[in-house]
Structure formats: structure tokens, C-alpha cells
Design an enzyme around this catalytic site. Structure first.
Site, PDB file in Angstrom:
ATOM      1  N   LYS A   1    -101.280 -57.462  56.047  1.00 52.53           N
ATOM      2  CA  LYS A   1    -100.501 -56.827  54.978  1.00 52.53           C
ATOM      3  C   LYS A   1    -100.345 -57.728  53.768  1.00 52.53           C
ATOM      4  O   LYS A   1    -100.114 -57.249  52.657  1.00 52.53           O
ATOM      5  CB  LYS A   1     -99.137 -56.377  55.492  1.00 52.53           C
ATOM      6  CG  LYS A   1     -99.269 -55.265  56.514  1.00 52.53           C
ATOM      7  CD  LYS A   1     -98.194 -54.232  56.409  1.00 52.53           C
ATOM      8  CE  LYS A   1     -98.586 -53.037  57.270  1.00 52.53           C
ATOM      9  NZ  LYS A   1     -97.667 -51.954  57.269  1.00 52.53           N
TER      10      LYS A   1
ATOM     11  N   LYS B   1    -100.313 -45.158  57.502  1.00 48.52           N
ATOM     12  CA  LYS B   1     -99.572 -44.460  56.442  1.00 48.52           C
ATOM     13  C   LYS B   1     -99.923 -45.018  55.079  1.00 48.52           C
ATOM     14  O   LYS B   1     -99.973 -44.320  54.096  1.00 48.52           O
ATOM     15  CB  LYS B   1     -98.072 -44.666  56.638  1.00 48.52           C
ATOM     16  CG  LYS B   1     -97.489 -43.952  57.793  1.00 48.52           C
ATOM     17  CD  LYS B   1     -96.006 -43.749  57.536  1.00 48.52           C
ATOM     18  CE  LYS B   1     -95.245 -43.840  58.816  1.00 48.52           C
ATOM     19  NZ  LYS B   1     -94.745 -45.194  59.096  1.00 48.52           N
TER      20      LYS B   1
ATOM     21  N   LYS C   1    -107.217 -48.814  62.045  1.00 47.98           N
ATOM     22  CA  LYS C   1    -106.331 -47.790  62.595  1.00 47.98           C
ATOM     23  C   LYS C   1    -105.905 -46.807  61.502  1.00 47.98           C
ATOM     24  O   LYS C   1    -105.809 -47.193  60.331  1.00 47.98           O
ATOM     25  CB  LYS C   1    -105.109 -48.435  63.249  1.00 47.98           C
ATOM     26  CG  LYS C   1    -104.020 -48.820  62.286  1.00 47.98           C
ATOM     27  CD  LYS C   1    -102.742 -49.214  63.011  1.00 47.98           C
ATOM     28  CE  LYS C   1    -101.682 -49.570  61.985  1.00 47.98           C
ATOM     29  NZ  LYS C   1    -100.691 -48.564  61.725  1.00 47.98           N
TER      30      LYS C   1
HETATM   31  P1  ATP Z   1     -98.107 -48.573  57.948  1.00 43.54           P
HETATM   32  O1  ATP Z   1     -99.531 -48.165  57.935  1.00 43.54           O
HETATM   33  O2  ATP Z   1     -97.375 -48.345  56.666  1.00 43.54           O
HETATM   34  O3  ATP Z   1     -97.902 -49.916  58.547  1.00 43.54           O
HETATM   35  P2  ATP Z   1     -97.887 -47.061  60.287  1.00 43.54           P
HETATM   36  O4  ATP Z   1     -98.689 -45.836  60.130  1.00 43.54           O
HETATM   37  O5  ATP Z   1     -98.427 -48.201  61.090  1.00 43.54           O
HETATM   38  O6  ATP Z   1     -97.405 -47.565  58.894  1.00 43.54           O
HETATM   39  P3  ATP Z   1     -95.261 -47.345  61.511  1.00 43.54           P
HETATM   40  O7  ATP Z   1     -94.003 -46.770  61.069  1.00 43.54           O
HETATM   41  O8  ATP Z   1     -95.456 -48.775  61.207  1.00 43.54           O
HETATM   42  O9  ATP Z   1     -96.511 -46.579  60.912  1.00 43.54           O
HETATM   43  O10 ATP Z   1     -95.463 -47.039  63.050  1.00 43.54           O
HETATM   44  C1  ATP Z   1     -94.689 -46.142  63.844  1.00 43.54           C
HETATM   45  C2  ATP Z   1     -95.269 -46.118  65.248  1.00 43.54           C
HETATM   46  O11 ATP Z   1     -96.570 -45.531  65.232  1.00 43.54           O
HETATM   47  C3  ATP Z   1     -95.473 -47.524  65.856  1.00 43.54           C
HETATM   48  O12 ATP Z   1     -95.134 -47.487  67.218  1.00 43.54           O
HETATM   49  C4  ATP Z   1     -96.930 -47.788  65.662  1.00 43.54           C
HETATM   50  O13 ATP Z   1     -97.453 -48.710  66.600  1.00 43.54           O
HETATM   51  C5  ATP Z   1     -97.511 -46.396  65.870  1.00 43.54           C
HETATM   52  N1  ATP Z   1     -98.793 -46.241  65.187  1.00 43.54           N
HETATM   53  C6  ATP Z   1     -99.037 -46.436  63.878  1.00 43.54           C
HETATM   54  N2  ATP Z   1    -100.326 -46.186  63.583  1.00 43.54           N
HETATM   55  C7  ATP Z   1    -100.911 -45.825  64.765  1.00 43.54           C
HETATM   56  C8  ATP Z   1    -102.244 -45.445  65.124  1.00 43.54           C
HETATM   57  N3  ATP Z   1    -103.191 -45.380  64.211  1.00 43.54           N
HETATM   58  N4  ATP Z   1    -102.488 -45.148  66.411  1.00 43.54           N
HETATM   59  C9  ATP Z   1    -101.519 -45.205  67.352  1.00 43.54           C
HETATM   60  N5  ATP Z   1    -100.228 -45.548  67.074  1.00 43.54           N
HETATM   61  C10 ATP Z   1     -99.937 -45.860  65.804  1.00 43.54           C
END
Ligand code: ATP
Ligand code: LTN
Length: 328
Positions: free
Chosen positions: A113, A199, A196
Site C-alpha cells: 500500500k 476495493k 486479489k
Molecule cells: P482494500 O482493497 O481497500 O484494501 P479490501 O477489498 O481488501 O480493501 P477490506 O475491508 O480490507 O477490503 O477487507 C474486508 C474483508 O474481506 C477482509 O477479511 C479481507 O481479508 C477480505 N477480502 C478482501 N479482498 C478479498 C479477496 N479478494 N478475496 C477474499 N477475501 C478478501
């Protein structure tokens, strides 16, 4: 018998996508019957990178509303926003003083990040895992269900807890266990299957959001990366099609064998069309429920009531910590 406690969090940092849903939220919903649950919209984590205040405020409510729409039930679970309970920030400060910089230097998420430049990244972004440890440790958490990207952070929370307990020779903090759902712990991006689904990813077709309409879902899936083999098989060495198949498997409930037989003579385009219809059908009730919840004006009340339930637990733990350190 007392049920084990689950704690997990999600950032209000953008649209919630099917990676969040399949990797985390769906499991939280399933755990509700067997555990004592606390779910948190971690808004303080989100301000580790710059946010527009108006949008952040909306996203906190949207995220809470989506959790409710996915099936988080406030009769069975406590749902609140992190910034409503100041004990999270206070314990994070205390734990900062017990966490070696070297432990945080190893965190891969910070390295990713802060890719734009370590010198310019906020101290908060560096310290993000300590705030997450505070979230978990305040509630005597037994189990932390997350996606794979968060496993390292939960391990850090365990290490911080063990170190604190051993320094004061007292079991102040419970040592939490991480829980991941293997198949969907890392749903990959649709355009880039090497990263992955995220968001904060810039590519607009990379993630399917829970509020996407059927047309948008179809557009994104039809544009998803594949390969040139045109064989619909669960082959981990072909990550793009494998990822689409995992999404199909999780939403359909069919086995791998059943899916491979179903598409044995199919082309990628036929499979993608089916997948788009399946995802749209499964997300429809969530979209409809979300509309109902957001129009009801109840979200604010849910967050406030959730914080009122969680606050006494958090404050009791903070008091115990302060006493053992010699504060106050
Ligand atoms: P950002 O990309 O802004 O870091 P994010 O999509 O990773 O956000 P978070 O709020 O950080 O979202 O994650 C919420 C939950 O979703 C966490 O338990 C995280 O591990 C899970 N998660 C996020 N992305 C994935 C993915 N691509 N596959 C499976 N689980 C995920
Ligand atoms: N860092 C997590 C969100 C999070 C969390 C938590 C998850 C903050 N505090 C405590 C589990 C337990 C993420 O998903 N990015």
C-alpha cells in the site's frame, strides 16, 4: 455453555465486492448461529489513506447497510463503527508502546500500500496492524474470520498479545485464532488474476460490487481475462479461468466435477454468460434488501445501538490493561 467469540472488521473504503463477500462476509453470516459475534466497520483504518469526508460518511453507512443486507442479524450479532468507541484508539496507542518497529516492517500489506513511497506514507498506514490488534484484543476474541490477505495481521495480534501477557505475567489478552475459508480466501481480480480483487483497485472491471446491476455484472464478466485454451477445467495453473470457476462454485453450490461436466463441450463465452446470470441472480436479493434498509433510515440507529452494546466490553478490557501497566 458460553459460545466462542468471533470478531471481524471491514473497511468502508469503497464498493464491497464479491471477494469481500465470498472471502469474509458470507462466513460471518454462517457463523452467527454457532458463535457470539461482533462485526465492525473499521473507519479508523480507512483514514490511513486520504478520504473525502462526505464520501467516507456515506460509505460507513453503506458498508453497515450492506452487511445487514447480506444477512448480518442484529439480534445475533453486534454491529458498530470503530470510531464510535474511543477504547479502540486508546488501546492501539498502548499497544504501540509494546510493539517493535521490526514486526511492522515485515507486514506485506504496508509494503504494497505504501508502494507510492514509504517516506510519504502516513504513520497510521504503518501502524494499521496495531490498531487491528487492538480491535481484536479488546473483546476477548476467540476466532477472527478473514480473507488470506489479513492472516499476517492476525498473527501479529497474537504476537502482541503473547508479549504483553508474558511481560506482565498475567493472561490479560486472549490469544485469537485466525479462520479462513480455503477456496475463497483469495478471490482474484477479473482483469488481473495475479492480484486479489480489491476495493481500492483502479481498474473498473476488476471487481464485481454487491450493488452492481445485472448489466454491469455481465459486462465485467464478459470482459474478464481468460486464456487461449478454451477448456473449462479447475486447473490452478490457469489462474484466470480457475478464479472464474471458483466464483461459479461458491455461488452455485455445485461440486467441481459437476461444473466441469456441465461445461465439458462449452466455450468460454457460454460459461461466462452462465456465470454472469448466476452472480446476478445471487446478488439480486442483497441489492433489494440493501435498498429497503437504506430507505428505512435505520442504519444510524443500528450503529449507535451496536456501539452501546460493545462499549462496556471494550472499556472493561481497557481498564484492566491500564491497571496492570500502572496508568490512572
Ligand atoms: P482494500 O482493497 O481497500 O484494501 P479490501 O477489498 O481488501 O480493501 P477490506 O475491508 O480490507 O477490503 O477487507 C474486508 C474483508 O474481506 C477482509 O477479511 C479481507 O481479508 C477480505 N477480502 C478482501 N479482498 C478479498 C479477496 N479478494 N478475496 C477474499 N477475501 C478478501
Ligand atoms: N484490516 C482488515 C480490517 C480489520 C479487521 C480488524 C479484520 C480491521 N480490524 C479486526 C479482523 C479483525 C482488512 O480487512 N483490511
Amino acid at each position: 455453555m458460553n459460545k466462542k467469540r468471533v470478531f471481524s472488521g471491514i473497511q468502508p473504503s469503497g464498493g464491497i465486492h464479491i471477494g469481500n463477500y465470498l472471502g469474509a462476509i458470507k462466513n460471518w453470516v454462517d457463523f452467527q448461529k454457532d458463535y457470539d459475534n461482533i462485526f465492525c466497520v473499521v473507519d479508523l483504518h480507512t483514514i490511513t489513506v486520504r478520504q473525502d469526508p462526505k464520501i467516507l460518511k456515506e460509505k460507513i453507512r453503506e458498508t453497515a447497510g450492506l452487511l445487514l443486507a447480506c444477512g448480518i442479524d442484529v439480534e445475533k450479532s453486534v454491529l458498530f463503527a470503530q470510531s464510535y468507541i474511543s477504547a479502540h484508539s486508546e488501546l492501539a496507542w498502548i499497544l504501540n508502546c509494546f510493539t517493535p518497529m521490526g514486526w511492522l516492517e515485515k507486514m506485506t500489506q504496508f509494503k504494497e500500500k505504501a508502494a507510492g513511497g514509504r517516506e510519504r506514507a502516513s504513520v497510521g498506514l504503518f501502524d494499521y496492524p496495531v490498531l487491528m490488534a487492538a480491535d481484536i484484543l479488546l473483546y476477548d476474541t476467540d476466532v477472527v474470520p478473514v480473507g488470506e490477505d489479513q492472516v499476517q495481521h492476525v498473527e501479529l495480534a497474537r504476537d502482541v498479545a503473547k508479549r504483553f501477557n508474558s511481560l506482565y505475567e498475567k493472561d490479560i489478552f486472549k490469544i485469537p485464532e485466525v479462520k479462513i475459508k480455503k477456496e475463497t480466501a483469495r478471490v482474484m481480480g477479473l482483469s488481473n488474476s495475479e492480484k486479489k480483487m480489491s476495493k481500492s483497485d483502479a481498474g473498473e472491471n476488476n471487481a464485481i460490487n454487491l450493488l452492481d446491476t445485472p448489466d454491469v455484472i455481465s459486462k465485467k464478466i464478459m470482459a474478464a481475462a481468460t486464456d487461449s485454451e478454451n477448456k473449462i477445467l479447475f486447473d490452478i495453473n490457469r489462474p484466470a479461468i480457475y478464479n472464474l470457476l471458483v466464483i461459479y462454485e461458491s455461488f452455485s453450490g455445485l461440486t467441481k466435477g459437476e461444473i466441469e461436466s456441465k461445461f465439458v463441450d462449452g466455450k468460454y463465452a457460454d460459461f461466462k454468460k452462465d456465470l454472469a446470470e448466476l452472480v446476478a441472480e445471487k446478488l439480486k436479493p442483497i441489492r433489494e434488501k440493501y435498498k429497503e434498509i437504506s430507505e428505512s433510515g435505520e442504519i444510524e440507529k443500528v450503529l449507535k445501538q451496536g456501539a452501546d452494546k460493545a462499549r462496556p466490553m471494550a472499556e472493561a478490557k481497557l481498564k484492566e490493561v491500564k491497571e496492570v501497566i500502572g496508568l490512572g
